[in-house]
Design a protein around this motif. Structure first.
Motif, PDB file in Angstrom:
ATOM      1  N   PRO A 296       5.058  -4.512   6.589  1.00  0.00           N
ATOM      2  CA  PRO A 296       5.531  -3.458   5.980  1.00  0.00           C
ATOM      3  C   PRO A 296       4.535  -2.821   5.524  1.00  0.00           C
ATOM      4  CG  PRO A 296       6.796  -5.719   5.553  1.00  0.00           C
ATOM      5  CD  PRO A 296       5.354  -6.003   6.177  1.00  0.00           C
ATOM      6  N   LEU A 297       3.434  -3.303   4.928  1.00  0.00           N
ATOM      7  CA  LEU A 297       2.073  -2.720   4.342  1.00  0.00           C
ATOM      8  C   LEU A 297       1.593  -1.612   5.192  1.00  0.00           C
ATOM      9  CD1 LEU A 297       0.290  -2.173   1.575  1.00  0.00           C
ATOM     10  CD2 LEU A 297      -0.957  -3.940   2.395  1.00  0.00           C
ATOM     11  N   ARG A 298       1.349  -2.295   6.410  1.00  0.00           N
ATOM     12  CA  ARG A 298       0.654  -1.488   7.475  1.00  0.00           C
ATOM     13  C   ARG A 298       1.657  -0.300   7.875  1.00  0.00           C
ATOM     14  NH1 ARG A 298      -2.545  -3.468  12.918  1.00  0.00           N
ATOM     15  NH2 ARG A 298      -2.918  -1.302  13.472  1.00  0.00           N
ATOM     16  N   PHE A 299       2.961  -0.384   7.906  1.00  0.00           N
ATOM     17  CA  PHE A 299       3.682   0.580   8.449  1.00  0.00           C
ATOM     18  C   PHE A 299       3.665   1.727   7.106  1.00  0.00           C
ATOM     19  CE2 PHE A 299       6.441  -2.243  10.687  1.00  0.00           C
ATOM     20  CZ  PHE A 299       5.529  -2.060  11.826  1.00  0.00           C
ATOM     21  N   GLN A 300       3.414   1.464   6.064  1.00  0.00           N
ATOM     22  CA  GLN A 300       3.364   2.113   4.854  1.00  0.00           C
ATOM     23  C   GLN A 300       2.085   2.876   4.828  1.00  0.00           C
ATOM     24  OE1 GLN A 300       4.260   0.360   1.028  1.00  0.00           O
ATOM     25  NE2 GLN A 300       4.010   2.404   0.000  1.00  0.00           N
ATOM     26  N   PHE A 301       0.851   2.152   5.357  1.00  0.00           N
ATOM     27  CA  PHE A 301      -0.272   2.860   5.542  1.00  0.00           C
ATOM     28  C   PHE A 301      -0.179   3.821   6.633  1.00  0.00           C
ATOM     29  CE2 PHE A 301      -2.836  -0.145   2.980  1.00  0.00           C
ATOM     30  CZ  PHE A 301      -3.823   0.561   2.403  1.00  0.00           C
ATOM     31  N   GLU A 302       0.257   3.485   7.678  1.00  0.00           N
ATOM     32  CA  GLU A 302       0.489   4.233   8.792  1.00  0.00           C
ATOM     33  C   GLU A 302       1.109   5.872   8.415  1.00  0.00           C
ATOM     34  OE1 GLU A 302       2.059   1.970  11.963  1.00  0.00           O
ATOM     35  OE2 GLU A 302      -0.048   1.128  12.364  1.00  0.00           O
ATOM     36  N   SER A 303       2.088   5.815   7.744  1.00  0.00           N
ATOM     37  CA  SER A 303       3.040   7.050   7.154  1.00  0.00           C
ATOM     38  C   SER A 303       2.154   7.589   6.026  1.00  0.00           C
ATOM     39  CB  SER A 303       4.217   6.539   6.614  1.00  0.00           C
ATOM     40  OG  SER A 303       4.130   5.814   5.484  1.00  0.00           O
ATOM     41  N   MET A 304       1.295   7.088   5.246  1.00  0.00           N
ATOM     42  CA  MET A 304       0.526   7.770   4.127  1.00  0.00           C
ATOM     43  C   MET A 304      -0.663   8.286   4.569  1.00  0.00           C
ATOM     44  SD  MET A 304       1.671   5.350   0.897  1.00  0.00           S
ATOM     45  CE  MET A 304       0.571   6.185  -0.243  1.00  0.00           C
ATOM     46  N   HIS A 305      -1.414   7.512   5.302  1.00  0.00           N
ATOM     47  CA  HIS A 305      -2.883   7.674   5.905  1.00  0.00           C
ATOM     48  C   HIS A 305      -2.963   7.843   7.463  1.00  0.00           C
ATOM     49  CE1 HIS A 305      -4.191   7.265   1.789  1.00  0.00           C
ATOM     50  NE2 HIS A 305      -3.605   6.373   1.687  1.00  0.00           N
ATOM     51  N   PRO A 306      -2.101   8.475   8.212  1.00  0.00           N
ATOM     52  CA  PRO A 306      -2.486   8.363   9.653  1.00  0.00           C
ATOM     53  C   PRO A 306      -3.454   8.786  10.217  1.00  0.00           C
ATOM     54  CG  PRO A 306      -1.041  10.269   8.929  1.00  0.00           C
ATOM     55  CD  PRO A 306      -1.295   9.496   7.643  1.00  0.00           C
ATOM     56  N   GLY A 307      -4.066   7.852  10.729  1.00  0.00           N
ATOM     57  CA  GLY A 307      -5.359   7.907  11.472  1.00  0.00           C
ATOM     58  C   GLY A 307      -6.849   8.021  10.363  1.00  0.00           C
ATOM     59  N   GLY A 308      -6.404   7.567   9.303  1.00  0.00           N
ATOM     60  CA  GLY A 308      -7.293   7.511   8.195  1.00  0.00           C
ATOM     61  C   GLY A 308      -7.817   6.008   7.931  1.00  0.00           C
ATOM     62  N   PHE A 309      -7.497   5.132   8.552  1.00  0.00           N
ATOM     63  CA  PHE A 309      -7.776   3.672   8.232  1.00  0.00           C
ATOM     64  C   PHE A 309      -7.907   2.759   9.363  1.00  0.00           C
ATOM     65  CE2 PHE A 309      -3.473   3.554   8.788  1.00  0.00           C
ATOM     66  CZ  PHE A 309      -2.965   2.085   8.838  1.00  0.00           C
ATOM     67  N   THR A 310      -8.590   1.669   9.254  1.00  0.00           N
ATOM     68  CA  THR A 310      -8.595   0.669  10.243  1.00  0.00           C
ATOM     69  C   THR A 310      -8.150  -0.637   9.838  1.00  0.00           C
ATOM     70  OG1 THR A 310     -10.947  -0.086   9.928  1.00  0.00           O
ATOM     71  CG2 THR A 310     -10.550   1.519  11.488  1.00  0.00           C
ATOM     72  N   TRP A 311      -7.353  -1.658  10.617  1.00  0.00           N
ATOM     73  CA  TRP A 311      -6.829  -2.631  10.018  1.00  0.00           C
ATOM     74  C   TRP A 311      -7.066  -3.767  10.841  1.00  0.00           C
ATOM     75  CZ3 TRP A 311      -2.412  -2.924   6.474  1.00  0.00           C
ATOM     76  CH2 TRP A 311      -1.811  -4.243   6.401  1.00  0.00           C
ATOM     77  N   GLU A 312      -7.855  -4.583  10.157  1.00  0.00           N
ATOM     78  CA  GLU A 312      -8.310  -5.817  11.223  1.00  0.00           C
ATOM     79  C   GLU A 312      -7.982  -7.271  10.486  1.00  0.00           C
ATOM     80  OE1 GLU A 312     -12.802  -7.828  12.319  1.00  0.00           O
ATOM     81  OE2 GLU A 312     -12.571  -5.641  11.361  1.00  0.00           O
TER      82      GLU A 312
END
Length: 78
Positions: free
Chosen positions: A46-62
């Motif tokens: 759920p946190l990843r989905f929140q990151f995608e909505s708040m920072h689209p294209g602005g982060f990497t997740w590994e």
């Protein structure tokens, strides 16, 4: 050798109402190219989905470790 992570967040140590606030405030302070280490006791999808909505294209997740009892995720600012 420099630490790969600017910050480490052990999510279970925070009360529920502060978890995402602490994570996003820490992410906001990162400079491009810097990363934080997220440590959690469940998959933080759920946190990843929140990151995608708040920072689209602005982060990497590994994922550095994927359960079943411990999840470690490197979240970097682009």
């Amino acid at each position: 050798m420099m630490n790969e992570f600017v910050a480490t967040i052990r999510v279970p140590e925070y009360p529920p109402h502060l978890k995402h606030k602490v994570i996003f405030e820490t992410f906001e302070r990162l400079k491009p190219g810097e990363a934080l280490l997220l440590i959690n006791d469940h998959n933080p999808i759920p946190l990843r989905f929140q990151f995608e909505s708040m920072h689209p294209g602005g982060f990497t997740w590994e994922y550095l470790e994927e359960g079943p009892d411990l999840f470690q995720v490197k979240i970097a600012k682009k």
